[in-house]
Design an enzyme around this catalytic site. Structure first.
Site, PDB file in Angstrom:
ATOM      1  N   THR A 202      31.374  12.106 -24.617  1.00 55.41           N
ATOM      2  CA  THR A 202      31.053  12.014 -23.213  1.00 55.41           C
ATOM      3  C   THR A 202      31.767  10.905 -22.521  1.00 55.41           C
ATOM      4  OG1 THR A 202      29.249  10.781 -24.114  1.00 55.41           O
ATOM      5  CG2 THR A 202      28.754  12.941 -23.366  1.00 55.41           C
TER       6      THR A 202
ATOM      7  N   GLU B  40      25.297   5.903 -13.980  1.00 54.46           N
ATOM      8  CA  GLU B  40      25.477   5.527 -12.575  1.00 54.46           C
ATOM      9  C   GLU B  40      24.132   5.518 -11.852  1.00 54.46           C
ATOM     10  OE1 GLU B  40      30.139   6.798 -12.036  1.00 54.46           O
ATOM     11  OE2 GLU B  40      28.604   8.276 -11.603  1.00 54.46           O
TER      12      GLU B  40
ATOM     13  N   LYS C 128      33.442   3.070 -23.025  1.00 52.87           N
ATOM     14  CA  LYS C 128      33.316   3.037 -21.574  1.00 52.87           C
ATOM     15  C   LYS C 128      32.704   4.361 -21.125  1.00 52.87           C
ATOM     16  CE  LYS C 128      35.521   4.546 -18.593  1.00 52.87           C
ATOM     17  NZ  LYS C 128      35.521   5.767 -17.683  1.00 52.87           N
TER      18      LYS C 128
ATOM     19  N   THR D 296      35.951   1.700 -16.059  1.00 46.71           N
ATOM     20  CA  THR D 296      36.307   2.063 -14.673  1.00 46.71           C
ATOM     21  C   THR D 296      35.116   1.751 -13.767  1.00 46.71           C
ATOM     22  OG1 THR D 296      35.707   4.351 -15.153  1.00 46.71           O
ATOM     23  CG2 THR D 296      38.039   3.794 -15.242  1.00 46.71           C
TER      24      THR D 296
ATOM     25  N   SER E 218      37.701   7.437  -2.390  1.00 48.43           N
ATOM     26  CA  SER E 218      38.256   6.777  -1.204  1.00 48.43           C
ATOM     27  C   SER E 218      38.410   5.264  -1.435  1.00 48.43           C
ATOM     28  CB  SER E 218      37.345   7.010  -0.013  1.00 48.43           C
ATOM     29  OG  SER E 218      36.500   8.111  -0.228  1.00 48.43           O
TER      30      SER E 218
ATOM     31  N   ASN F 192      28.760   7.970  -6.138  1.00 47.57           N
ATOM     32  CA  ASN F 192      29.566   9.177  -6.264  1.00 47.57           C
ATOM     33  C   ASN F 192      29.934   9.866  -4.966  1.00 47.57           C
ATOM     34  OD1 ASN F 192      30.148   9.594  -9.085  1.00 47.57           O
ATOM     35  ND2 ASN F 192      27.914   9.413  -9.267  1.00 47.57           N
TER      36      ASN F 192
END
Lengths: 408, 408
Positions: B193, B280, B182, B156, B408, B403
């Site tokens: 996780t 991230e 992933k 993702t 959106s 994040n």
């Protein structure tokens, strides 16, 4: 210089003098800066003291010093050093605290255990005793300062000086309470979360003051978090000079005790909120109210799990009603919860109930609420009657900017 | 599009086909995107399965489905949906999983409990059954795909496809293990996780495979964290087709069992590290090794307290040897620790020992180490023999950018 937090109050409040309390400030130059960084507050004889300190297993020597002195219940002075936390400095750190207490005790003609000391700033560098002593000499000779000056001087990465006031009636006597506080990062509950000092002219026995401060702490300082990190130096002290002339409070059954507890808790809540509003990088103040948990303590842990979740905090920073991340944070708290009974509210709008998104809920008021600076998140666990409220701020680029580059 | 992580490997590895395993991908269009988002892996008859799933109290219906099916020990297919996590979607979410399993079972002529399903993406939106069914039809008709295609399709917010391989000798027979995984945010231990799938041609009883996967999980997936947030959907499944022709493993005493356990653990460690390297916003891969704690589990909790501390993670992002923040994180872990016995190492350089900064330690190798991409932090608690190692990444502006604006 870091910009003033957008969540800061418009101005420092007008705080009254407290009889028997005389604050002074001086330049000890703990860092290479030209600002006052030593706060010295003289307290009249007979001042009662109470305190709560960090739960860290690696506390600073100042915290250990205060813990040792608190059971004696009396205080004559407070010294706060800013710019150097003196934590993790071994015997040299302890010696620095002892030297400060000895010097002030000698100046006032009292016991070293009547002197309370805190330090805040970088960890791991022993507090230079020569600078502390020279700073104290300067403070002894200085004129008394305002509360705003004292509040500014205890600060480090704070973007504004923090102070608050309340009052209470004990019998026919009005007593005043004033508090100053510092803190904006390394803020997580587990007692309190920063350095805070409360001064009152009320007459109150130290044991009762301790009981009341502990109660207030549970409802306020233990309910805030900025970044889930608990400092080695967290300390809140309350000093009561007794100069107001009220009939001394000795028991929670005494007339006026309830009023004083309410005023003290209110003051602590104001101070706690001021810290969150200066959370490093904060652009939103967030209240998280959990109800329907199996117990109040379970609700408290769930609320903190939400408040400490980086994904929840970044969603709020992005003004995104991402209630899925709240479900995630409820789920990871480890407390009893049932996915299919959860309800979630942003502001006054229910967005999910009974484990499902509310079909066609009106997104406009939610979006409008999230654009504001004061965000309210409500979570009903749907299992019992436990409830708790905690306060935090969002997680923004500002937090990274401040903390990726603090020591250098 | 998010840039490829600077910590990514240079290329996807060369992974062998696994006899009895046929991956295919298709476009279910769970989001308004033009990419494959449905992965369908057919498994030959007689395939054994084991798995570990999230500890979240609010798991997705896919997790519940897998938990129910795992004790039966057999698998014929895996379906992974990307773009919609189907979590917190009540009975409609459950119905979607049942529909997917029924459709695949009908296609293969097997039991629905032989079909394993995972979904990842936004929480709170029921997975559209019509899109899933159309995607499955397309997948059934598609040609088999490469491992790299399958690894890309389960992703993702991942910035690169993640896969790894190992092999082991069981008796005289070589068995192959391949894994894809992933995950890059909402990554915290408490099982695993993320979504990870391991395929091997080894012959092994399901109960032993489960025992070995649980062992590997404790040493690998439970030792990584990106942001302390635990997903509602975390799942790792291991499938063993038995096509290699080795003498089937049924007990950990069997010849070759140790070799297989070592290979499985090695594969899980590779996959876990790949997830952290795609954390991230990550710019540094951080290994935190704690020794001298009172027990291994105490060491694990201390290591995670350090790994999850925003102040430690931002300090590393800033290439700042701020060991004071490590003391803070040790202190807040709540585990037995003694400030004056702590030692801290960056890379190979001792910066603090016995509760004090090492006087005049050479800062040059520390600075050089912190400028690299692979950071090692060593902490000796000085109390006992407990030890643990965990892996995390730093906390940067990239995490906030990703994040604060994901849904959106």
């Amino acid at each position: 210089m870091i910009e003033r937090s957008p969540l800061a109050p418009v101005a420092f409040p007008d705080l009254p003098a407290i009889a028997g309390v005389t604050p002074r400030i001086a330049r000890a130059r703990y860092k290479a800066w030209d600002r006052c960084d030593l706060t010295y507050v003289e307290l009249s004889e007979g001042t009662a003291v109470a305190g709560v300190t960090t739960q860290s297993k690696c506390p600073s020597p100042e915290v250990e010093w205060c813990r040792d002195a608190l059971p004696l219940g009396s205080a004559r002075a407070l010294v706060v050093n800013a710019g150097n936390a003196n934590a993790f400095t071994g015997h040299r750190g302890r010696a620095a605290v002892e030297a400060i207490a000895a010097k002030v005790a000698n100046h006032l003609g009292c016991l070293p255990s009547d002197i309370f000391v805190s330090s805040t700033g970088v960890i791991g560098v022993p507090l230079p005793v020569d600078k502390a002593e020279a700073g104290l000499e300067a403070a002894f000779a200085a004129s008394p300062c305002t509360w705003e000056d004292a509040a500014a001087t205890i600060g480090t990465t704070d973007t504004y000086a923090k102070g608050a006031r309340t009052s209470a009636m004990i019998g026919g006597t009005r007593v005043e309470l004033v508090g100053i506080i510092k803190g904006s990062g390394m803020i997580a509950p587990d007692m309190a979360t920063m350095l805070g000092y409360i001064f009152t002219d009320a007459a109150i026995e130290p044991a009762l003051l301790q009981q009341m401060l502990s109660t207030a702490n549970r409802q306020t300082f233990s309910c805030i978090t900025v970044d889930s990190d608990t400092s080695t130096s967290d300390t809140v002290l309350a000093f009561a000079t007794g100069k107001a002339g009220n009939a001394p409070l000795a028991s929670s059954e005494d007339a006026g005790a309830d009023a004083f507890q309410a005023a003290l808790s209110d003051l602590c809540r104001q101070l706690a909120h001021l810290v969150v509003r200066d959370g490093e990088g904060a652009s939103k103040f967030i209240e998280i109210a959990v109800e329907g948990a199996e117990s109040d303590s379970s609700a408290h842990r769930i609320a903190l799990s939400i408040a400490n979740s980086p994904l929840v905090k970044t969603a709020i920073a992005g003004e995104d009603a991402n209630w899925g991340r709240i479900v995630m944070a409820v789920g990871k708290a480890g407390e009893p919860a049932d996915r299919d009974r959860l309800s979630i509210r942003f502001g006054d709008t229910q967005v999910a109930t009974g484990g499902l998104a509310v079909e066609g809920y009106d997104e406009a008021p939610v979006a409008a609420h999230l654009k504001g600076q004061d965000i309210r998140i409500g979570v009903d666990i749907g299992l019992g009657k436990g409830r708790a409220t905690v306060w935090t701020c969002d997680l923004t680029h500002g937090y990274i900017s401040i903390n990726a580059d603090y020591r250098s």
